[in-house]
Design an enzyme around this catalytic site. Sequence first.
Site, PDB file in Angstrom:
ATOM      1  N   HIS A  50       1.036   5.158   1.012  1.00 21.51           N
ATOM      2  CA  HIS A  50       0.675   5.990   1.796  1.00 21.51           C
ATOM      3  C   HIS A  50       0.561   7.522   1.131  1.00 21.51           C
ATOM      4  CE1 HIS A  50       0.551   4.139   5.870  1.00 21.51           C
ATOM      5  NE2 HIS A  50       1.303   3.484   5.311  1.00 21.51           N
ATOM      6  N   HIS A 102       0.797  -1.228  -0.130  1.00 21.78           N
ATOM      7  CA  HIS A 102      -0.014  -0.110   0.123  1.00 21.78           C
ATOM      8  C   HIS A 102       0.963   1.333  -0.055  1.00 21.78           C
ATOM      9  CE1 HIS A 102       0.577  -1.340   3.981  1.00 21.78           C
ATOM     10  NE2 HIS A 102       0.507   0.025   4.421  1.00 21.78           N
TER      11      HIS A 102
END
Length: 139
Positions: free
Chosen positions: A104, A102
């Site tokens: 940020h 992922h």
Amino acid sequence: MADQDCVFCDIVTGDGAASKVYEDEELLAVMDIRPVTTGHLLVIPKRHSIGLADLPEDTGAGMWRLGHRLAGALRRSTLRCEGVNFFLADGEPAGQEVWHVHLHVIPRFAGDGFRISADWRTPPRADIDAAAEAIRDVV
Ligand SMILES: [Zn+2]
């Protein structure tokens, strides 16, 4: 291709709650539930990948493209955003805590409390060149 014990796969399938901001066939953007600042987003590929090694490059490029778009959205939003950091932790020593890759996207402003502590060194040029060669050989 979802992982049974993955909180991000649960979000993708709808079994886990999330505040969604964007969704297409390949990617999802949701609010981080432990935000550094208000507006902190996560870009998540829908197909489970642990980290960069098993993430297709095209998906990674798509993650960056969406992050870029979200950074613009943060700046245009009513949220406080005077700068943006992207942060991706690949592997435990890098700070990865959720084992589904992922990106940020973090809105920043003066005095927001965000910091990355590092020992910024100034090695001799020969050491820098040696490191460049080690990487160049395997790109
Ligand atoms: Zn997953």
